[in-house]
Write a protein that holds these residues in place. Structure first.
Motif, PDB file in Angstrom:
ATOM      1  N   GLY A 442     -51.764 -74.912 -11.685  1.00  0.00           N
ATOM      2  CA  GLY A 442     -51.770 -73.483 -11.957  1.00  0.00           C
ATOM      3  C   GLY A 442     -50.404 -72.980 -12.385  1.00  0.00           C
ATOM      4  N   GLN A 483     -54.142 -76.443  -6.910  1.00  0.00           N
ATOM      5  CA  GLN A 483     -55.511 -75.942  -6.932  1.00  0.00           C
ATOM      6  C   GLN A 483     -56.526 -77.078  -6.820  1.00  0.00           C
ATOM      7  N   ASN A 487     -56.761 -76.254 -12.386  1.00  0.00           N
ATOM      8  CA  ASN A 487     -56.882 -75.063 -13.236  1.00  0.00           C
ATOM      9  C   ASN A 487     -57.978 -74.108 -12.768  1.00  0.00           C
ATOM     10  N   TRP A 489     -58.922 -70.839 -11.294  1.00  0.00           N
ATOM     11  CA  TRP A 489     -58.462 -69.488 -10.981  1.00  0.00           C
ATOM     12  C   TRP A 489     -59.617 -68.615 -10.494  1.00  0.00           C
ATOM     13  N   ILE A 524     -56.362 -66.317  -4.953  1.00  0.00           N
ATOM     14  CA  ILE A 524     -57.536 -65.801  -5.664  1.00  0.00           C
ATOM     15  C   ILE A 524     -58.254 -64.772  -4.801  1.00  0.00           C
ATOM     16  N   THR A 564     -56.500 -72.509  -3.377  1.00  0.00           N
ATOM     17  CA  THR A 564     -55.080 -72.606  -3.727  1.00  0.00           C
ATOM     18  C   THR A 564     -54.328 -73.091  -2.497  1.00  0.00           C
ATOM     19  N   TYR A 567     -48.323 -72.806  -3.231  1.00  0.00           N
ATOM     20  CA  TYR A 567     -47.709 -72.306  -4.462  1.00  0.00           C
ATOM     21  C   TYR A 567     -46.236 -72.032  -4.223  1.00  0.00           C
TER      22      TYR A 567
END
Length: 587
Positions: A442, A483, A487, A489, A524, A564, A567
């Protein structure tokens, strides 16, 4: 010896001076000394004259020897590493900065060339597969393309008797070859579906006068088809897969003046999602694509018509775990001796899980009707029906289906429920051999200037490696989210049930002590179709120059579905930023 001849726009591949049109398959099957000749016998029956591999290994000589015994040539692959996770795997090689890694690939590649250059089965070299597609930044793409040119020139110096090809997804890589790689003799293009009808025009637009091979060819793949109402890619039917190869070969391959032939993807024998979609065989059962290849290469059909599924419907759109759901299915071909089974695929989680197909409980038969029991996994699943005949032909059809908890909200469920600690990163997975649950996919902000080195040996906090983050810009910000699946989202089902986790901990250090960063999990929101059940972060702070452990308290958090897993964000204020991470895990 392989050479090229061009006359009035028509290219011809010559082998020992004689015209040779490639009727090939990609050779992705596991083989031993006991079965390699049996597989080659099958290929001869199909009319195949060439196989393509992606790399060399301990058993390559066995393949070359068997191919030679059967009059089959080999496009021998020389694997070059990818710069980011993708369809091929989860490698993330740094083509800009990893000098030692480049040298290792250079040495290994030329060693293979020296070993096999005089093998009588060798047709040509296949140097790299979709590498530029799987590199993140423009700088790294160019660095790789320049390396590739030097490597091809070195190969030609060692072996002037065989052509060199490289393989591109469509013409993505080829656009760089046209600018940086004149030493490539043949453009290898991986093209699926009706794109094969127009790919010659795409090559012309590059402004190069080169012939091409379809280094992969088959029905449209998961990455390029539209999605159904549940968000799953619509897989072509068995009839469509058959027609693409059997009819498409004549219409789109054989009649192109700049095309030297191609390779049907894939002569494999697996039992997973990818095998269902594209493999010619599954556990020695012949799929319709097997017979399509026979038709394409020889014009012949099987002596006994194989079973085909002509109609398949699931009588409900959704149900709860444990419910029994009826299906309707009809077939053509033989009507007796048919065997029915059903499977599901949950296209989420780590690669091993999302590629797997799992058996379903069923009751009934083709005459009285069949029901399947809904598995205990919430979310959108692909439900397959398998029907085999006495000749070991296997027909498959598939539909998407929603498993719900009854609330009407589509949720996702754990793939490793309760398995703690769950490690996001602790050592380079290429060393450990352990596939990590979340993918660093991501990318946010100025990510063209971001480099992630999963295998840095610069003083790891623990183990052999740590994760090096380099933001090579003087202004702006960048972020990266881990993630599942890659990818995601909120448009795809996925996530882990981490109920019971008390902390998310990680180690970090900077290089100057002035690196401003923030970390966390969950990004998210619930307005997305699929979402993180909770999220929490550290807020901005500055790293120290020494390793320090940081902990995010998960008390009171709903950890039932985490898409997720981790991050970071950082920004630059006039100076590029470099920092390190290690031992990221849920406990």
């Amino acid at each position: 010896m392989s050479t090229l001849q061009e006359s009035h726009g028509k290219w011809t591949l010559l082998v020992d001076g004689k015209p040779y049109f490639v009727k090939g398959v990609t050779f992705g099957i596991a083989y031993t000394q006991k079965n390699i000749d049996l597989y080659m016998d099958q290929l001869v029956h199909l009319g195949c004259n060439t196989v393509r591999t992606w790399g060399v290994g301990a058993d390559t000589q066995m393949l070359m020897d068997s191919a030679q015994r059967h009059g089959i040539k080999v496009m021998l692959g020389l694997w070059l590493r990818h710069g980011k996770a993708g369809m091929e795997g989860d490698d993330a090689f740094d083509w800009v900065n990893d000098t030692a890694g480049r040298e290792a690939q250079w040495t290994d590649t030329l060693e293979a060339v020296r070993k096999y250059k005089d093998d009588p089965a060798l047709l040509m070299w296949g140097v790299g597969n979709e590498v530029i597609l799987n590199i993140g930044t423009e700088k790294a793409k160019i660095a790789y393309a320049k390396f590739l040119e030097k490597l091809c020139l070195a190969i030609k110096k060692i072996d002037p008797n065989h052509l060199i090809a490289s393989a591109s997804a469509w013409t993505v890589d080829a656009a760089y070859w046209a600018k940086y790689d004149p030493a490539i003799d043949v453009y290898g293009l991986n093209v699926y579906g009706a794109g094969a009808a127009v790919v010659d025009k795409a090559v012309e637009k590059l402004g190069v006068d080169k012939p091409y091979l379809l280094t992969e060819f088959g029905a449209q793949g998961e990455w390029e088809v539209p999605k159904d109402s549940n968000g799953l890619p619509i897989e072509p039917s068995d009839q469509e897969k058959y027609s693409t190869i059997a009819t498409g070969w004549t219409k789109w391959v054989e009649n192109k003046p700049t095309c030297l032939g191609g390779f049907v993807f894939n002569f494999g024998n697996g039992w997973d999602h990818g095998a269902v979609w594209l493999s010619l065989m599954m556990k020695d059962y012949k799929r319709p694509m097997y017979w399509a290849t026979l038709k394409a290469f020889t014009g012949k059909s099987p002596a006994v018509k194989p079973v085909m599924i002509t109609q398949y419907e699931i009588q409900k759109n959704s149900a709860k775990p444990g419910d029994w759901v009826p299906i309707s299915v009809a077939t053509s071909g033989p009507s007796s001796g048919l065997q029915v089974s059903m499977y599901f695929n949950d296209r989420t989680g780590v690669r091993e899980h999302r590629d797997a197909i799992f058996p379903l409980k069923i009751k009934g038969n083709l005459s009285s009707g069949i029901d399947f029991q809904v598995p205990k996994i919430l979310g959108v699943l692909k439900i397959y029906v398998f029907i085999s005949d006495e000749q070991k032909n296997l027909a498959i059809a598939q539909k998407s289906f929603v498993v719900t908890d009854g609330s009407g909200k589509v949720l996702t469920a754990a793939k490793k429920s309760g398995v703690l600690p769950l490690v996001v990163y602790d050592d380079d997975p290429r060393i450990t051999g352990v596939e990590e649950p979340f993918v660093a996919s991501g990318m946010m902000g100025n990510y063209d200037s971001l480099t992630l080195d999963l295998g840095s040996t610069d003083h790891p906090e623990d183990g052999q490696t740590c994760l090096k983050v380099s933001y090579n810009a003087y202004v702006g910000w960048v972020g990266c989210a881990w993630q599942t699946p890659a990818n995601n989202w909120g448009t795809m089902p996925g996530g882990y049930n981490l109920t019971g986790a008390k902390t998310l901990s990680f180690w970090a250090r900077g290089t100057t002590g002035e690196e401003k960063v923030s970390f966390g999990y969950g990004m998210i929101d619930s307005n997305a179709k699929y979402y993180d059940s909770s999220k929490k972060g550290t807020g901005d702070f500055y790293l120290t120059r020494h390793w320090k452990k940081y902990t995010i308290d998960l008390s009171g958090q709903n950890m039932s579905n985490i898409i997720t897993g981790f991050y970071f964000f950082t920004s630059s204020n006039g100076v590029p930023v470099t920092f390190y991470l290690d031992d990221i895990e849920y406990n």
